[in-house]
Enzyme design. Structure first.
Site: not given
Lengths: 457, 457
Positions: B12-13, B23, B41, B45, B290, B312, B433
């Site tokens: 993940a990380a 990017r 990747s 979960c 983790d 993340n 509501y």
């Protein structure tokens, strides 16, 4: 000393005050609630779902019956309309809507919870049969009964109630035309968001190009035509729309005429001005619910945004202060939600349009992302727009629509807006994650990151 | 000057850091990611939902493939295990898991994202076949295949993964026994909340008294028995449970041995200590996910709560700081969510138990209410527990379970906790509501009112 508490109005705030006073065991009072209806304490917001057939009986919308209150010691006076408030004498005049008999009623403390009523536009032949407004349970029953024998409907107004009745009629297979005089439906949203919502509603309703639902904007009704009952709607642009029934959902106005006559100060949209203890400008007179104006916590302006959630909070606040204790209702964020089928539509705080109007320099981000892990079969698109103050970086508002829990994301932003959080602080929000509930980076945080990327290039 | 960025760990990380660096167009670097697995990747979960059959193919859990990264200019090295970090020399040693060949790799900046692994308890015959841990996609496929030919399962551990596999096995009609050594499952929750959740799980699973699911607490496994493959589980209290498969979900530990050997400071539970830029105690070495410890924003203590959402955020933060820009990850609230069937289970901040342990004097309220207007046919019970600091009135935590959007209410509280709101401030939250979405007074506000009623009697 036993105090005489008199309440005028029986839909939401009035019964809430009654209930809270009844629960306050250390305050000695008599409670008399007057209403011009033959029912109290019902969920007007639930009427579209009764009409749709989601709720099987209109009775289910009744939260508390007069008998329940009476058993606890309150007196509920049905079909009794308050026609005058006499503040100097601490009296009101009440007229029986059946016998027309007028009676004086004394109060020590008065609560005005008279709500609002639909605006009836002056349109030719508006008194034809099968042209309805929607406010009471009776309205709901009449609309449902007519709907069940109809094939075509026209809804005037593209606000929340309009959208909800559009869902109801569409679900019951009526061909329905919505007419909104403004260029965009849901005018509380930013125009481009409104347009995206409109497109999605039309796509959902008209799957297979069935053309079940039509939404006309920038047009208004010039006249109704028909022999006793409405048969055609003529718009100003010249459209002729055949219909079996018409709903007038083109706005509401507060029932504040008797308050104004009594010298009570009115504010925005002629709603009653109250301080944060729900006290009006006149001694011993409180007001709560749809008949009062609200302070908007973000724009710092007075507004009139009548909503059931606010009515409940204000009712409680009024009751606590009536008993002599302290409670404050400082204002609203304008949070609201509606839906069309599975499309949730909600907002809180200020839109970009409003923020600019109120003099904010803003940064915005709009993004669409799955509401759950993309591989979950029920993952649905959710679109979020965040509005942030450029200089101070405070979050000003959020708009959301989509499948899943679009509205719940809006509540999470509402919490941050109430706390006057900056986007930098908000980015550190630790949101729950598991694949059936969200993406590892929740759509809300993705939208916040887009803002952050603009600030810290 | 082009910088050599090396990343160890690919779940993940690590991929998050890679994606963010790719990017960042104004940072000139090479990116080399090493993993001892043959895939990178993926959503660990999501494994329970693949096992259950909700996600048809394990492949869907893969977020990004090595080729995607390679096309953008990163180098992904599969089946390459980092066996040593040499901080003085700015090098790591990497061993090919297939050929055993060892190679030196230079770095300018290193990111450790080695994650965590299941704890294997020392139980007799733990090496029998059909005893599984769950971490990788391969584990998931093996468990699903075995499950499909099984009738009985045993799960060791009543945490989130245990609950999710209980759902998976139950949905696939296996008779399943969960064994938790502590007196309560979901030990992160307050004991009485855990017990209510347990009762609801049993009621949902064993409708018609079918006894499909059994939850044993305060007991542990003494031994496994079987001929090559597991056939029986013997508990310390003497229970003998026949089974076709066993899941070991009795906790995880961080993969930090190579970090410790390299002199990198470890913290709670031997997770790597990082500052809020994700820098370890050793120059030019970052860590995320983790394998790192977290600062808990409410208890103001270091904790180890490894979660995908945190991984993340930390990955993004590490990447930004690696490029020389500034980003901070100040800590966590411990927000988490899981579910059993339609029962959402979630929490944020501190439980009553934890708050007391950390020295807070608290007021709590627990209440059950419908998540929508009671007359909506899909209204479901939601139970909320709020924990509030008695002296300062700050909200410390929330636990929720029930149908509907229990978890989304928790996120709204998380937002208030992050902003250090008091219960007085929170009570003014303007929540959306409409009958299909909530009650006029949302369950969250009702729970807050209960606290307020205790304070302002």
């Amino acid at each position: 000393m036993k105090q005489k508490i008199v309440i005028i109005g029986g839909v939401a705030a009035g019964p809430k005050i009654t209930a809270k006073l009844l629960r306050t065991t250390d305050f000695d009072c008599s409670i008399d609630l007057y209403t011009d209806e033959d029912v109290i304490s019902y969920s007007a917001c639930g009427l579209p779902y009764y009409i749709e057939g989601v709720i099987p009986e209109a009775e289910k919308l009744i939260v508390r019956r007069p008998q329940q209150f009476e058993q606890q010691g309150a007196s509920i006076h049905l079909n009794k309309k308050c026609i005058k408030i006499l503040p100097e004498e601490h009296k009101i005049l009440v007229q029986d809507t059946i016998t027309s008999e007028i009676k004086e009623v004394e109060y020590d403390k008065l609560a005005i919870t008279t709500g609002a009523r639909p605006i009836i536009p002056s349109i030719k032949n508006i008194n034809l049969k099968n042209i309805f407004t929607i406010r009471t349970i009776k309205d709901g029953i009449a609309i449902r009964n007519k709907m069940l024998e109809s094939k075509h409907a026209v809804i005037l107004g593209g606000g929340y109630i309009g959208i909800e009745l559009l869902e109801a009629f569409h679900a019951n297979h009526l061909h329905t035309v919505m007419i909104e005089r403004e260029p965009h439906i849901l005018s509380l949203f930013d125009p481009e968001i409104s347009d995206m919502i409109k497109e999605q509603i039309l796509a959902m309703a008209n799957v297979n190009n069935e053309n079940n639902v039509e939404i006309i904007t920038s047009d208004a009704v010039a006249a109704f035509e028909g022999n006793e009952k409405v048969e055609k709607v003529i718009t100003k642009s010249g459209r002729v729309i055949e219909t079996d029934l018409v709903i007038i959902a083109a706005g509401i106005r507060p029932n504040t005429e008797i308050a104004a006559e009594a010298g009570i100060e009115l504010g925005v949209s002629n709603a009653i001005r109250v301080n944060n203890r729900m006290q009006t400008s006149v001694k011993d007179i409180y007001a709560a619910g749809d008949c009062t104006e609200n302070f908007h916590l973000v724009s710092r302006n007075y507004v009139w945004i009548p909503l059931g959630s606010t009515a409940n909070k204000q009712g409680r606040c009024a009751a606590v202060n009536i008993t002599g204790k302290y409670d404050a209702f400082p204002g609203i964020l304008g949070s609201a939600v509606t839906k069309f089928d599975k499309l949730s539509i909600s907002l809180t705080g200020l839109t970009e349009t409003e923020a600019k109007k109120f003099g904010f320099d803003v940064i915005t981000s709009t993004m669409t992302k799955k509401d759950k892990a993309g591989y979950m079969p029920d993952a649905a698109d959710i679109t979020l727009k965040l509005v942030v103050d450029k200089r101070f970086k405070k979050i000003l508002g959020a708009q959301a629509f989509g499948g899943g829990d679009a509205d719940k994301r809006v509540n999470t932003v509402a919490s941050a807006i109430l706390a006057e959080q900056t986007i930098d602080e908000f980015l550190h929000l630790d949101m729950t994650y598991a694949p059936p509930f969200s993406t590892a980076v929740d759509p809300l945080l993705s939208a916040a990151l887009l803002i952050s990327n603009q600030i810290y290039k």
